[in-house]
Design a protein around this motif. Structure first.
Motif, PDB file in Angstrom:
ATOM      1  N   PRO A 160      15.380  13.622  -2.174  1.00 36.96           N
ATOM      2  CA  PRO A 160      14.209  13.123  -1.918  1.00 36.96           C
ATOM      3  C   PRO A 160      14.307  11.708  -1.278  1.00 36.96           C
ATOM      4  CG  PRO A 160      14.173  13.999  -4.069  1.00 36.96           C
ATOM      5  CD  PRO A 160      15.666  14.178  -3.711  1.00 36.96           C
ATOM      6  N   ASP A 161      13.572  11.642  -0.125  1.00 41.84           N
ATOM      7  CA  ASP A 161      13.394  10.417   0.558  1.00 41.84           C
ATOM      8  C   ASP A 161      12.439   9.357  -0.023  1.00 41.84           C
ATOM      9  OD1 ASP A 161      13.611   8.505   2.362  1.00 41.84           O
ATOM     10  OD2 ASP A 161      12.605   9.270   3.896  1.00 41.84           O
ATOM     11  N   ARG A 162      12.648   8.582  -0.933  1.00 45.41           N
ATOM     12  CA  ARG A 162      11.722   7.922  -1.780  1.00 45.41           C
ATOM     13  C   ARG A 162      11.859   6.654  -1.364  1.00 45.41           C
ATOM     14  NH1 ARG A 162      11.681  11.347  -7.663  1.00 45.41           N
ATOM     15  NH2 ARG A 162      10.364  12.968  -6.884  1.00 45.41           N
ATOM     16  N   ASP A 163      11.639   6.063  -0.159  1.00 45.82           N
ATOM     17  CA  ASP A 163      11.533   4.666   0.117  1.00 45.82           C
ATOM     18  C   ASP A 163      10.189   4.011  -0.243  1.00 45.82           C
ATOM     19  OD1 ASP A 163      10.077   5.826   2.172  1.00 45.82           O
ATOM     20  OD2 ASP A 163      11.094   5.155   3.770  1.00 45.82           O
ATOM     21  N   PHE A 164       9.343   4.632  -0.565  1.00 48.23           N
ATOM     22  CA  PHE A 164       8.035   4.174  -0.948  1.00 48.23           C
ATOM     23  C   PHE A 164       7.398   2.922   0.067  1.00 48.23           C
ATOM     24  CE2 PHE A 164       9.527   6.177  -4.647  1.00 48.23           C
ATOM     25  CZ  PHE A 164       8.578   7.102  -5.138  1.00 48.23           C
ATOM     26  N   SER A 165       7.738   3.122   1.200  1.00 48.04           N
ATOM     27  CA  SER A 165       7.341   2.101   2.151  1.00 48.04           C
ATOM     28  C   SER A 165       5.883   2.048   2.717  1.00 48.04           C
ATOM     29  CB  SER A 165       7.910   2.260   3.390  1.00 48.04           C
ATOM     30  OG  SER A 165       7.863   3.487   4.076  1.00 48.04           O
ATOM     31  N   HIS A 166       5.025   2.872   2.073  1.00 47.11           N
ATOM     32  CA  HIS A 166       3.535   2.748   2.047  1.00 47.11           C
ATOM     33  C   HIS A 166       3.043   2.282   0.914  1.00 47.11           C
ATOM     34  CE1 HIS A 166       4.535   4.951   6.014  1.00 47.11           C
ATOM     35  NE2 HIS A 166       5.119   5.770   5.228  1.00 47.11           N
ATOM     36  N   ALA A 167       2.191   1.267   1.157  1.00 42.93           N
ATOM     37  CA  ALA A 167       1.756   0.608   0.042  1.00 42.93           C
ATOM     38  C   ALA A 167       0.243   0.115   0.316  1.00 42.93           C
ATOM     39  CB  ALA A 167       2.630  -0.438  -0.509  1.00 42.93           C
ATOM     40  N   THR A 168      -0.406   0.056  -0.939  1.00 40.95           N
ATOM     41  CA  THR A 168      -1.909  -0.704  -1.138  1.00 40.95           C
ATOM     42  C   THR A 168      -1.921  -1.053  -2.441  1.00 40.95           C
ATOM     43  OG1 THR A 168      -4.296  -0.247  -0.147  1.00 40.95           O
ATOM     44  CG2 THR A 168      -3.095   1.437  -1.602  1.00 40.95           C
ATOM     45  N   ALA A 169      -3.254  -1.399  -2.700  1.00 42.65           N
ATOM     46  CA  ALA A 169      -3.466  -1.881  -4.046  1.00 42.65           C
ATOM     47  C   ALA A 169      -4.891  -1.385  -4.354  1.00 42.65           C
ATOM     48  CB  ALA A 169      -3.838  -3.364  -4.388  1.00 42.65           C
ATOM     49  N   THR A 170      -5.187  -0.955  -5.757  1.00 44.20           N
ATOM     50  CA  THR A 170      -6.698  -0.440  -5.837  1.00 44.20           C
ATOM     51  C   THR A 170      -7.754  -1.630  -5.890  1.00 44.20           C
ATOM     52  OG1 THR A 170      -6.076  -0.767  -8.222  1.00 44.20           O
ATOM     53  CG2 THR A 170      -5.877   1.276  -7.452  1.00 44.20           C
ATOM     54  N   ASP A 171      -8.741  -1.222  -5.546  1.00 43.77           N
ATOM     55  CA  ASP A 171      -9.783  -2.349  -5.469  1.00 43.77           C
ATOM     56  C   ASP A 171     -10.578  -2.575  -6.947  1.00 43.77           C
ATOM     57  OD1 ASP A 171     -11.492  -0.394  -6.151  1.00 43.77           O
ATOM     58  OD2 ASP A 171     -12.306   0.109  -3.994  1.00 43.77           O
ATOM     59  N   ALA A 172     -11.647  -3.232  -6.980  1.00 40.47           N
ATOM     60  CA  ALA A 172     -12.313  -3.518  -8.004  1.00 40.47           C
ATOM     61  C   ALA A 172     -12.762  -2.463  -8.839  1.00 40.47           C
ATOM     62  CB  ALA A 172     -13.567  -4.568  -7.871  1.00 40.47           C
ATOM     63  N   GLU A 173     -13.189  -1.037  -8.366  1.00 40.63           N
ATOM     64  CA  GLU A 173     -13.258   0.143  -8.940  1.00 40.63           C
ATOM     65  C   GLU A 173     -12.249   0.899  -9.074  1.00 40.63           C
ATOM     66  OE1 GLU A 173     -16.471   0.452  -9.897  1.00 40.63           O
ATOM     67  OE2 GLU A 173     -16.752  -1.443  -9.000  1.00 40.63           O
ATOM     68  N   GLY A 174     -10.884   0.361  -8.914  1.00 44.24           N
ATOM     69  CA  GLY A 174      -9.680   1.278  -9.305  1.00 44.24           C
ATOM     70  C   GLY A 174      -9.274   2.111  -8.247  1.00 44.24           C
ATOM     71  N   SER A 175     -10.205   2.183  -7.092  1.00 43.79           N
ATOM     72  CA  SER A 175      -9.919   3.189  -6.022  1.00 43.79           C
ATOM     73  C   SER A 175      -8.791   2.639  -5.106  1.00 43.79           C
ATOM     74  CB  SER A 175     -11.393   3.626  -5.199  1.00 43.79           C
ATOM     75  OG  SER A 175     -11.947   4.043  -6.236  1.00 43.79           O
ATOM     76  N   PHE A 176      -8.178   3.703  -4.350  1.00 44.65           N
ATOM     77  CA  PHE A 176      -7.380   3.328  -3.397  1.00 44.65           C
ATOM     78  C   PHE A 176      -7.292   4.479  -2.185  1.00 44.65           C
ATOM     79  CE2 PHE A 176      -4.836   6.039  -6.048  1.00 44.65           C
ATOM     80  CZ  PHE A 176      -4.159   6.856  -5.402  1.00 44.65           C
ATOM     81  N   SER A 177      -7.045   4.003  -1.031  1.00 47.94           N
ATOM     82  CA  SER A 177      -6.868   5.016   0.155  1.00 47.94           C
ATOM     83  C   SER A 177      -5.544   4.464   0.658  1.00 47.94           C
ATOM     84  CB  SER A 177      -8.007   4.826   0.908  1.00 47.94           C
ATOM     85  OG  SER A 177      -7.988   5.598   2.042  1.00 47.94           O
ATOM     86  N   LEU A 178      -4.702   5.599   1.001  1.00 53.88           N
ATOM     87  CA  LEU A 178      -3.306   5.331   1.537  1.00 53.88           C
ATOM     88  C   LEU A 178      -2.988   6.109   2.673  1.00 53.88           C
ATOM     89  CD1 LEU A 178      -0.961   3.137   1.274  1.00 53.88           C
ATOM     90  CD2 LEU A 178       0.102   4.883  -0.587  1.00 53.88           C
ATOM     91  N   THR A 179      -2.521   6.018   3.809  1.00 55.74           N
ATOM     92  CA  THR A 179      -2.074   6.759   4.815  1.00 55.74           C
ATOM     93  C   THR A 179      -0.559   6.999   4.862  1.00 55.74           C
ATOM     94  OG1 THR A 179      -4.139   6.258   6.354  1.00 55.74           O
ATOM     95  CG2 THR A 179      -2.162   7.458   7.182  1.00 55.74           C
ATOM     96  N   ILE A 180      -0.187   8.158   4.971  1.00 46.55           N
ATOM     97  CA  ILE A 180       1.275   8.637   5.060  1.00 46.55           C
ATOM     98  C   ILE A 180       1.706   9.572   6.137  1.00 46.55           C
ATOM     99  CG2 ILE A 180       1.674   8.270   2.563  1.00 46.55           C
ATOM    100  CD1 ILE A 180       1.789  11.247   2.437  1.00 46.55           C
ATOM    101  N   PRO A 181       2.877   9.510   6.601  1.00 44.00           N
ATOM    102  CA  PRO A 181       3.047  10.596   7.835  1.00 44.00           C
ATOM    103  C   PRO A 181       2.887  12.037   7.348  1.00 44.00           C
ATOM    104  CG  PRO A 181       4.740   8.794   7.726  1.00 44.00           C
ATOM    105  CD  PRO A 181       4.155   8.815   6.485  1.00 44.00           C
ATOM    106  N   ASN A 182       2.440  12.773   8.134  1.00 42.91           N
ATOM    107  CA  ASN A 182       2.244  14.365   7.741  1.00 42.91           C
ATOM    108  C   ASN A 182       2.627  15.155   8.959  1.00 42.91           C
ATOM    109  OD1 ASN A 182       1.331  16.425   6.271  1.00 42.91           O
ATOM    110  ND2 ASN A 182      -0.609  16.383   7.046  1.00 42.91           N
ATOM    111  N   GLU A 183       3.606  14.984   9.749  1.00 47.76           N
ATOM    112  CA  GLU A 183       4.178  15.818  10.697  1.00 47.76           C
ATOM    113  C   GLU A 183       4.698  17.075   9.886  1.00 47.76           C
ATOM    114  OE1 GLU A 183       7.027  16.093  14.488  1.00 47.76           O
ATOM    115  OE2 GLU A 183       6.936  14.191  13.370  1.00 47.76           O
ATOM    116  N   SER A 184       3.779  18.334  10.318  1.00 52.34           N
ATOM    117  CA  SER A 184       4.157  19.517   9.555  1.00 52.34           C
ATOM    118  C   SER A 184       5.605  20.096   9.790  1.00 52.34           C
ATOM    119  CB  SER A 184       3.333  20.462  10.185  1.00 52.34           C
ATOM    120  OG  SER A 184       3.300  20.753  11.454  1.00 52.34           O
ATOM    121  N   GLU A 185       6.369  19.726  10.896  1.00 56.28           N
ATOM    122  CA  GLU A 185       7.733  20.259  10.979  1.00 56.28           C
ATOM    123  C   GLU A 185       8.635  19.300  10.258  1.00 56.28           C
ATOM    124  OE1 GLU A 185       8.473  21.276  14.956  1.00 56.28           O
ATOM    125  OE2 GLU A 185       6.788  22.803  15.196  1.00 56.28           O
TER     126      GLU A 185
END
Length: 525
Positions: A70-95
């Motif tokens: 597994p390639d787990r470099d975890f290079s995409h990061a963010t932090a939850t807001d005051a409501e505990g929510s987060f939104s994060l974008t990661i690569p998703n090329e199907s091939e």
């Protein structure tokens, strides 16, 4: 309250982590064409009261279809807001990608790892509520000592599986007792820990297992230390000075930890005396050693029953004068590894079947003469190895007054390289894991199988691999790769693990290795 472990503030923890990760991500992404992506949404909540948790560091990594590990470099990061929510974008090329892993970290909560497979027709993943359990604390009080202020209290997590993400959990903690003999730990997990208390480098209390979830407060009555004493002599009953003595308290369970209680050395008359934590004999051992002598280990030691008379026998020596390659770096070292003369030296992909060296000694490349002592009388096989030095063997006799044996070890090392290709399409195989066999002389006496990743490489985008610094001998290669086939029924790629073992007669030549359903020749030059 004084604590050895310093915790960053919540803001510093998040700011530092995010800045490093986002700077890296920005630098890599400059001037690149936008790639297909997926968005991850979720909310981190307290598992006990359901309240949202702000400032949780959320890290994610897309896993490539063709990677064996597994390639787990975890290079995409963010932090939850005051409501505990987060939104994060990661690569998703199907091939290219087939799954993602997500990690949630917060100083006051137990770390958590999630993993989910991805679909080719999906670019939005709602993870819902991610419940995080608060970390635990442990408070304690110490009594029974003359001065219980400033004692060092250590906790070490047991080596057992758990339902939290162990890789992100601190393994060891340390604290000092305050003026009222109290101590406190935070950021603990619901698992057993071994607890020790030390003063001036000597263990004065030991608790094999304590779980902060079951026992958040503990009172410790310090036991009295007992005197362990004895004399170290040689076969002629002459005292041996400066012999090292180590008293070890062994673990009681498979997952616990052993600990060195105290160490000392014998004086000019060969005598030693140490204050040792009272320990059941079945868990206490004593090791006595001195360079040039055979070490002695006593199991099931009873403290204070009677003085120990420790007999150390003088070891035999082997001396050599080695000639190394002329272009070797004078700043490097070479190793002399000692094996029984009858030990098999065939290579193997399984390190557990190999004979490890009895001894391994390192010498500067500028010192051509070496001495290895502490051996029994008899015949041994020595190997001279090192960076840029092809392994050279010689049989020598260990004796009290041995003369230096000349050893010519001036052959340079070789390189084993090749390319892994699919047998069906004759295309290169990137990200294949290639493991090579190893010879006993490449190991150290302390080597464990888990430390042998230095014998493993991954192919590059052209399917190429390379092993350097090898002795010109036959090698075995074990290749693992992942083939991906698209299934229309599930609308996702199906990963197929493929493996193959080949024999390489000699390094120094590039080999082409075919792998796949329609396998080709074992290898081709």
């Amino acid at each position: 309250m004084h604590k050895l472990k310093v915790y960053a503030t919540r803001q510093a923890f998040l700011t530092t982590s995010l800045m490093l990760l986002l700077c890296l991500y920005t630098a890599v992404g400059i001037c690149q064409t936008p790639q297909p992506s997926a968005t991850l949404h979720g909310t981190c909540v307290d598992a006990e009261n359901g309240q949202p948790i702000p400032d949780v560091l959320v890290r994610a990594s897309s896993e490539k279809i063709e990677r064996v590990y597994p390639d787990r470099d975890f290079s995409h990061a963010t932090a939850t807001d005051a409501e505990g929510s987060f939104s994060l974008t990661i690569p998703n090329e199907s091939e290219t990608y087939y799954a993602f892993s997500l990690m949630a970290l917060h100083p006051q909560y137990q770390s958590k790892l999630l993993r989910q497979e991805m679909s080719t027709d999906k670019n939005h993943y709602d993870l819902g509520e991610i419940a995080l359990r608060p970390t635990l604390s442990l408070r304690g009080n110490i009594s029974g000592g003359e001065n219980s202020q400033g004692l060092i209290v250590n906790l070490k997590m047991h080596d057992k599986s758990a339902d939290f993400f162990r890789a992100a959990a601190p393994i060891e903690h340390a604290a000092k007792t305050d003026t009222t003999s109290n101590f406190q730990f935070s950021d603990l997990y619901p698992i057993e820990y071994t607890l020790t208390i030390s003063q001036n480098g000597v263990i004065i209390a030991f608790i094999n297992a304590i779980n902060p979830q079951e026992q958040p407060h503990i009172s410790i009555q310090l036991p009295k230390l007992k005197t362990l004493y004895g004399t170290v002599i040689d076969r002629q009953k002459r005292p041996i000075a400066a012999a090292r003595i180590y008293a070890t308290r062994h673990r009681e369970t498979p997952f616990g930890h052993s600990v060195l209680l105290v160490s000392g050395q014998s004086d000019d008359t060969g005598k030693f005396q140490m204050q040792v934590l009272e320990t059941e004999a079945q868990y206490l051992s004593l090791e006595i050693s001195k360079r040039g002598y055979f070490s002695r280990i006593y199991q099931n030691v009873v403290i204070g029953k009677e003085p120990l008379i420790v007999l150390l026998e003088k070891g035999m020596t082997v001396k050599g004068h080695v000639t190394l390659p002329g272009d070797i770096d004078p700043e490097t070292h070479y190793a002399v590894k000692v094996f029984p003369v009858e030990a098999p030296m065939e290579p193997s992909l399984n390190p557990l079947v190999l004979h490890k060296p009895l001894l391994s000694r390192h010498f500067p490349a500028t010192e051509s003469t070496f001495t290895v002592d502490g051996l029994f009388s008899g015949l041994y096989r020595l190997y001279i190895v090192g960076d840029g030095i092809s392994a050279t063997a010689i049989n020598v006799e260990a004796s009290p007054n041995s003369e230096a044996v000349p050893i010519i070890a001036d052959r340079p090392t070789s390189t084993l390289q090749g390319q892994v290709r699919w047998a069906d399409a004759d295309d290169p195989v990137p990200n294949a894991v290639v493991s090579r066999s190893w010879y006993p002389w490449e190991l150290n006496p302390s080597d464990m199988s888990m430390t042998l990743d230095r014998f493993e490489v991954e192919t590059d985008t052209d399917g190429k691999f390379k092993f350097d610094n090898l002795t010109e001998k036959p090698y075995q290669l074990y290749i693992r790769a992942v083939d991906a086939e698209f299934e229309t029924a599930t609308n996702r790629y199906q990963r197929i693990n493929i493996h193959k073992q080949v024999e390489i007669p000699i390094p120094g030549t590039g080999y082409r290795i075919y792998i796949g359903k329609r396998d080709g020749t074992p290898f081709a030059k």
